[in-house]
Design an enzyme around this catalytic site. Structure first.
Site, PDB file in Angstrom:
ATOM      1  N   ARG A  31      27.957  53.649  42.371  1.00  4.86           N
ATOM      2  CA  ARG A  31      27.528  53.196  40.961  1.00  4.86           C
ATOM      3  C   ARG A  31      26.036  52.858  41.131  1.00  4.86           C
ATOM      4  NH1 ARG A  31      31.607  48.752  38.737  1.00  4.86           N
ATOM      5  NH2 ARG A  31      29.618  47.840  38.136  1.00  4.86           N
ATOM      6  N   ARG A  73      22.888  40.811  40.219  1.00  3.92           N
ATOM      7  CA  ARG A  73      24.099  40.470  39.462  1.00  3.92           C
ATOM      8  C   ARG A  73      24.747  39.340  39.769  1.00  3.92           C
ATOM      9  NH1 ARG A  73      27.047  45.802  40.537  1.00  3.92           N
ATOM     10  NH2 ARG A  73      28.855  45.163  39.292  1.00  3.92           N
ATOM     11  N   ARG A 117      31.150  50.436  48.370  1.00  2.30           N
ATOM     12  CA  ARG A 117      32.270  51.334  47.368  1.00  2.30           C
ATOM     13  C   ARG A 117      31.640  52.506  46.565  1.00  2.30           C
ATOM     14  NH1 ARG A 117      33.672  47.118  42.220  1.00  2.30           N
ATOM     15  NH2 ARG A 117      31.614  47.285  41.327  1.00  2.30           N
ATOM     16  N   LYS A 157      38.843  41.614  40.787  1.00  2.00           N
ATOM     17  CA  LYS A 157      39.490  41.512  39.611  1.00  2.00           C
ATOM     18  C   LYS A 157      39.887  42.428  38.798  1.00  2.00           C
ATOM     19  CE  LYS A 157      35.235  40.252  37.096  1.00  2.00           C
ATOM     20  NZ  LYS A 157      34.743  41.663  36.889  1.00  2.00           N
ATOM     21  N   ARG A 183      31.395  36.758  29.304  1.00  5.32           N
ATOM     22  CA  ARG A 183      30.599  36.451  30.517  1.00  5.32           C
ATOM     23  C   ARG A 183      29.989  35.330  30.296  1.00  5.32           C
ATOM     24  NH1 ARG A 183      31.145  41.775  33.165  1.00  5.32           N
ATOM     25  NH2 ARG A 183      29.545  42.204  34.262  1.00  5.32           N
TER      26      ARG A 183
HETATM   27  P1  AMP Z   1      31.043  45.404  35.309  1.00  8.42           P
HETATM   28  O1  AMP Z   1      31.640  46.550  35.610  1.00  8.42           O
HETATM   29  O2  AMP Z   1      31.825  44.509  34.864  1.00  8.42           O
HETATM   30  O3  AMP Z   1      30.292  44.623  36.457  1.00  8.42           O
HETATM   31  O4  AMP Z   1      29.563  45.456  34.347  1.00  8.42           O
HETATM   32  C1  AMP Z   1      28.481  46.207  34.428  1.00  8.42           C
HETATM   33  C2  AMP Z   1      27.353  45.639  33.748  1.00  8.42           C
HETATM   34  O5  AMP Z   1      27.680  45.883  32.340  1.00  8.42           O
HETATM   35  C3  AMP Z   1      27.099  44.452  33.887  1.00  8.42           C
HETATM   36  O6  AMP Z   1      26.232  44.331  34.823  1.00  8.42           O
HETATM   37  C4  AMP Z   1      26.190  44.158  32.474  1.00  8.42           C
HETATM   38  O7  AMP Z   1      25.016  44.790  32.571  1.00  8.42           O
HETATM   39  C5  AMP Z   1      27.131  44.967  31.560  1.00  8.42           C
HETATM   40  N1  AMP Z   1      28.392  44.009  30.979  1.00  8.42           N
HETATM   41  C6  AMP Z   1      29.729  44.172  31.123  1.00  8.42           C
HETATM   42  N2  AMP Z   1      30.287  43.368  30.535  1.00  8.42           N
HETATM   43  C7  AMP Z   1      29.607  42.411  29.817  1.00  8.42           C
HETATM   44  C8  AMP Z   1      29.625  41.443  28.943  1.00  8.42           C
HETATM   45  N3  AMP Z   1      30.750  40.930  28.636  1.00  8.42           N
HETATM   46  N4  AMP Z   1      28.323  40.803  28.542  1.00  8.42           N
HETATM   47  C9  AMP Z   1      27.298  41.357  28.819  1.00  8.42           C
HETATM   48  N5  AMP Z   1      27.112  42.570  29.544  1.00  8.42           N
HETATM   49  C10 AMP Z   1      28.167  42.861  30.189  1.00  8.42           C
END
Ligand code: AMP
Length: 226
Positions: A164, A175, A131, A17, A92
């Site tokens: 990361r 996750r 990655r 995405k 989320r």
């Molecule tokens: P992502 O890069 O979108 O996978 O986000 C990395 C981390 O940021 C996630 O595993 C969450 O800990 C936090 N995070 C990102 N977006 C949200 C959201 N909308 N609600 C809660 N936690 C978030």
């Protein structure tokens, strides 16, 4: 093409995405807002929000709804969002989705579509565990699918390539579990609103982008999950 485009992109980590969001950003010339990127920036700057979010993020858990809602609301109110935006990684949870709907309703605005990227779990683990990202400019690479020309260095700026923290296999599985538990309910939420569009996330990025565009312009039905 509608004048204003507001999109929500959903899908488990590694579903592609983020890549599609970047293509959409360029095509529609509207900002791509990734809550994960905003949070990582806050963490690296050591802000109050960053410090509050850090622990949950390092464990692959979701950050508290209210922190995220306030952060996104502040971002959407900025001038570059008047012609629309692409929300990547937000909402989320259903609580976040409801807050977004309330925010839009107060402004007399609507979402054009909520796109769900669908991809099998094994493929996700394979994609994510390989990655890496440039520590300086953020360009993304993958050991198997998109390796850098010189090992460990960014093709674009020569910066160091790093993994990361939350891309370790154990954290990926955590996750995915969080995703299954919390995020899938969102699809039901947007399905009820009639704006859910499901995109098969396998294939090359141009092919997927064509599916995405058809979904936005309404030429495609919501496909079933394989
Ligand atoms: P992502 O890069 O979108 O996978 O986000 C990395 C981390 O940021 C996630 O595993 C969450 O800990 C936090 N995070 C990102 N977006 C949200 C959201 N909308 N609600 C809660 N936690 C978030």
């Amino acid at each position: 093409m509608p004048r204003v485009i507001r999109l929500v992109l959903m899908g488990p980590p590694g579903s592609g995405k983020g890549t599609q969001a970047k293509l959409l950003e360029k095509y529609y010339d509207i900002p791509h807002l990734s809550t994960g990127d905003i949070l990582r920036h806050q963490v690296s700057e050591g802000t109050v929000l960053g410090r509050a979010a850090e622990e949950a993020m390092s464990q692959g858990q979701l950050v508290a709804d209210q922190l995220i809602i306030d952060m996104v609301q502040e971002r959407l109110g900025r001038a570059d969002c008047v012609r629309g935006y692409i929300l990547d990684g937000f909402p989320r949870t259903v609580v976040q989705a409801e807050a977004l709907q309330a925010y839009l309703a107060r402004r007399g605005e609507e979402l054009n579509a909520a796109l769900e990227f669908w991809i099998p779990d094994d493929e996700i683990v394979k994609r994510l565990s390989g990655r890496v990202q440039c520590a300086d400019c953020g360009s993304g690479y993958h050991g198997e699918f998109h390796p850098a020309q010189s090992f460990g260095r960014c093709d674009a700026c020569g910066g160091k390539l790093v993994k990361r923290d939350d891309d370790a296999e154990e954290t990926i599985r955590a996750r995915l579990k969080v995703f299954r538990k919390e995020t899938e309910a969102l699809c039901g939420f947007y399905e009820k609103l009639g704006i859910l569009r499901r995109i098969a996330g396998m294939g090359d990025m141009e092919e997927i982008f064509t599916r995405v565009q058809s979904a936005i312009t309404g030429n495609v039905k919501v496909c079933k999950r394989p």
